[in-house]
Each structure stands twice: as C-alpha cells, then as structure tokens.
Write a protein that holds these residues in place. Structure first.
Motif, PDB file in Angstrom:
ATOM      1  N   UNK A   1       0.783  -1.233   0.000  1.00  0.00           N
ATOM      2  CA  UNK A   1       0.000   0.000   0.000  1.00  0.00           C
ATOM      3  C   UNK A   1       0.820   1.290   0.000  1.00  0.00           C
ATOM      4  N   UNK A   2       2.036   1.294   0.572  1.00  0.00           N
ATOM      5  CA  UNK A   2       2.811   2.542   0.569  1.00  0.00           C
ATOM      6  C   UNK A   2       3.806   2.601  -0.588  1.00  0.00           C
ATOM      7  N   UNK A   3       3.834   1.549  -1.427  1.00  0.00           N
ATOM      8  CA  UNK A   3       4.800   1.496  -2.522  1.00  0.00           C
ATOM      9  C   UNK A   3       4.171   1.688  -3.903  1.00  0.00           C
ATOM     10  N   UNK A   4       2.868   1.902  -3.969  1.00  0.00           N
ATOM     11  CA  UNK A   4       2.198   1.913  -5.271  1.00  0.00           C
ATOM     12  C   UNK A   4       2.633   3.087  -6.150  1.00  0.00           C
ATOM     13  N   UNK A   5       2.772   4.281  -5.553  1.00  0.00           N
ATOM     14  CA  UNK A   5       3.214   5.425  -6.355  1.00  0.00           C
ATOM     15  C   UNK A   5       4.666   5.253  -6.772  1.00  0.00           C
ATOM     16  N   UNK A   6       5.481   4.705  -5.878  1.00  0.00           N
ATOM     17  CA  UNK A   6       6.875   4.433  -6.232  1.00  0.00           C
ATOM     18  C   UNK A   6       6.947   3.477  -7.414  1.00  0.00           C
ATOM     19  N   UNK A   7       6.139   2.420  -7.381  1.00  0.00           N
ATOM     20  CA  UNK A   7       6.126   1.457  -8.487  1.00  0.00           C
ATOM     21  C   UNK A   7       5.731   2.126  -9.801  1.00  0.00           C
ATOM     22  N   UNK A   8       4.822   3.112  -9.702  1.00  0.00           N
ATOM     23  CA  UNK A   8       4.344   3.797 -10.911  1.00  0.00           C
ATOM     24  C   UNK A   8       5.377   4.785 -11.468  1.00  0.00           C
ATOM     25  N   UNK A   9       6.240   5.311 -10.588  1.00  0.00           N
ATOM     26  CA  UNK A   9       7.164   6.373 -11.015  1.00  0.00           C
ATOM     27  C   UNK A   9       8.602   5.910 -11.202  1.00  0.00           C
ATOM     28  N   UNK A  10       8.973   4.837 -10.505  1.00  0.00           N
ATOM     29  CA  UNK A  10      10.374   4.422 -10.517  1.00  0.00           C
ATOM     30  C   UNK A  10      10.588   3.250 -11.465  1.00  0.00           C
TER      31      UNK A  10
END
Length: 261
Positions: A107-116
């Motif tokens: 849940x806290x890694x979803x934006x990271x997965x989308x951007x990195x």
C-alpha cells in the motif's frame, strides 16, 4: 544515458500553508528554465489541477488511475498551458483511495512502483513535484516513499514549528522502514510579511533551529499569487514581475543549485 527525474514531495500536514501554491509555481519556475517538469496532483481537492487550468471534463484519467488502476504515467500526464510543464490531474476518486489502499499488500509502494521504472525515465522529466494532501495519510506516505526528498512550505506564523516536528518524525520513520534515501530538501517560509514582527521571529527561530535546511528565499504575501489560480495559471505567467513570481524563480534557482552542489 536515460535520465532519472528528481522527485520531490511538497508536504505539510497543516492546510493553508501555501503547499499547492508552491507546487504550481515552483514547477512553472523550473519549467521556465527549460527543464521538463511533471506535477503529480495527489490531493483529492484537485487544487493544483484547477490552478493550472485543467477543467474537470479533461481529467479523463487521473492520479487515482496511476496508483490504483495501473494506468501508465504517459497515459495520465497531460500538458498544461505552460511550456515544459505536465500534470497528472486529481479527481474526487482520490478521496476514497486511503480506504482502498488499506487492504493492499504494497500500500505505501504503489506510487513508487508507478514512477520508478525505465518507461518513466524515458519520458525525460527533470523534476517531478508531488502535491500532497494536508494530512499524513496513506497518500502522503506513498508520495514520500516514491520521493528523493521532501520540500516543506512553512507559513510564518506562531505555531508553525510545532507542526513541523511531526512531519520530520514521519520522514525519519519512512527513511528507516521504506525509503532509506529519503531526505529533507528544505523548508521554505511562505506568506511572509516583512512588516510583521512575528514573521521575523518565526524566521529567526526557524534558521536558528534548522540552519541550512531553511531556504534563503522566502515567499511573500502577494495579491498576485492569490489571484493567479483563478485564471488557471502560475503567477510567473500571470504577472512575471510580481514579488511572488520573482520569489518562486529564486526558489527554483536555489533548488537547482542544491542539486548541483
């Protein structure tokens, strides 16, 4: 060589401190130097999207889709009426995102997965600025986990430094658990009124306690800054010679200089 964008969360759990104003105008000021800049509107209120002239009907895909529906960034980011500036717009869908994220494993890694990832790097952004909601919720945690650093707008008022300690504690916790490279980019004093003795006292306290973390540039109270969003544009386009526009150009220079030093 593929360029990795520098990702900054613009965060403060207190509302009304100039967070969205800073995101919009810093983004525009960086773009004005020829850099390619993306703003991620992560606030369900969508003020950054509105302030950059993105109509509700043009928000066909949104930051919500980027995080929760695995829609790739290139299909969510749209150009605005400022050269070199893009935004992933927010819709009210984001207001339910916190509840949906609770039951998600990463849940806290979803934006990271989308951007990195390499496909994002190939888009060529120099900076990605994330306009966080005014709370330390799961959306804000996603932003910090995805970021290189956190930029904190701090209103020059009596209780300003008290709220800052909680934010800095959150940054430390994220560094220890989910993003060891996260750091504090700096504190920018906003809504600064040189005629007000209290503003000077807050500045003095901030510089004494936080030293070089406090940017030299301070953002003044400025009517043009307040007016610009209602015209759907950053202040440097609305009134390039205004004190607000000059201040955000100076802040952009400071941020670039810090990166290069």
């Amino acid at each position: 060589m593929i360029q990795q964008p520098r990702i900054l969360s613009v965060a403060n759990q207190k509302g009304g401190v100039g967070k969205t104003t800073t995101t919009i105008n810093l983004g525009a000021a960086l773009a004005a130097t020829g850099m390619k800049v993306l703003i991620i509107d992560l606030d369900p209120q969508g003020n950054a999207s509105t302030g950059l002239g993105v109509d509700q009907k043009d928000r066909k895909t949104s930051t919500y889709d980027l995080i929760l529906n695995d829609v790739p960034l290139e299909k969510v980011a749209i150009p605005v009426n400022v050269p070199n500036l893009w935004i992933t717009p927010a819709t009210t869908d984001l207001s339910s995102a916190d509840l949906e994220l609770v039951s998600t494993a990463r849940r806290v890694f979803l934006l990271k997965d989308a951007l990195r990832n390499n496909s994002v790097n190939e888009l060529g952004y120099h900076y990605i600025l994330i306009d966080c909601p005014p709370s330390l919720n799961l959306l804000t945690l996603n932003a910090m986990v995805a970021s290189d650093a956190v930029l904190v707008p701090l209103q020059a008022e009596f209780f300003a430094l008290e709220g800052l300690s909680q934010l800095m504690l959150s940054v430390r916790e994220i560094r220890e658990t989910a993003n060891p490279n996260l750091r504090l980019e700096g504190i920018v004093l906003t809504m600064f009124d040189r005629r007000n003795n209290l503003c000077h006292q807050v500045e003095e306290d901030a510089r004494e306690n936080l030293r070089d973390l406090v940017f030299k540039t301070m953002i003044p109270r400025n009517v043009r800054l307040s007016e610009a969003p209602s015209y759907g544009m950053p202040v440097i386009n609305y009134d390039p010679t205004s004190r607000g526009a000059v201040a955000y150009k100076a802040l952009a220079r400071e941020i670039v200089d810090r990166r290069n030093s």
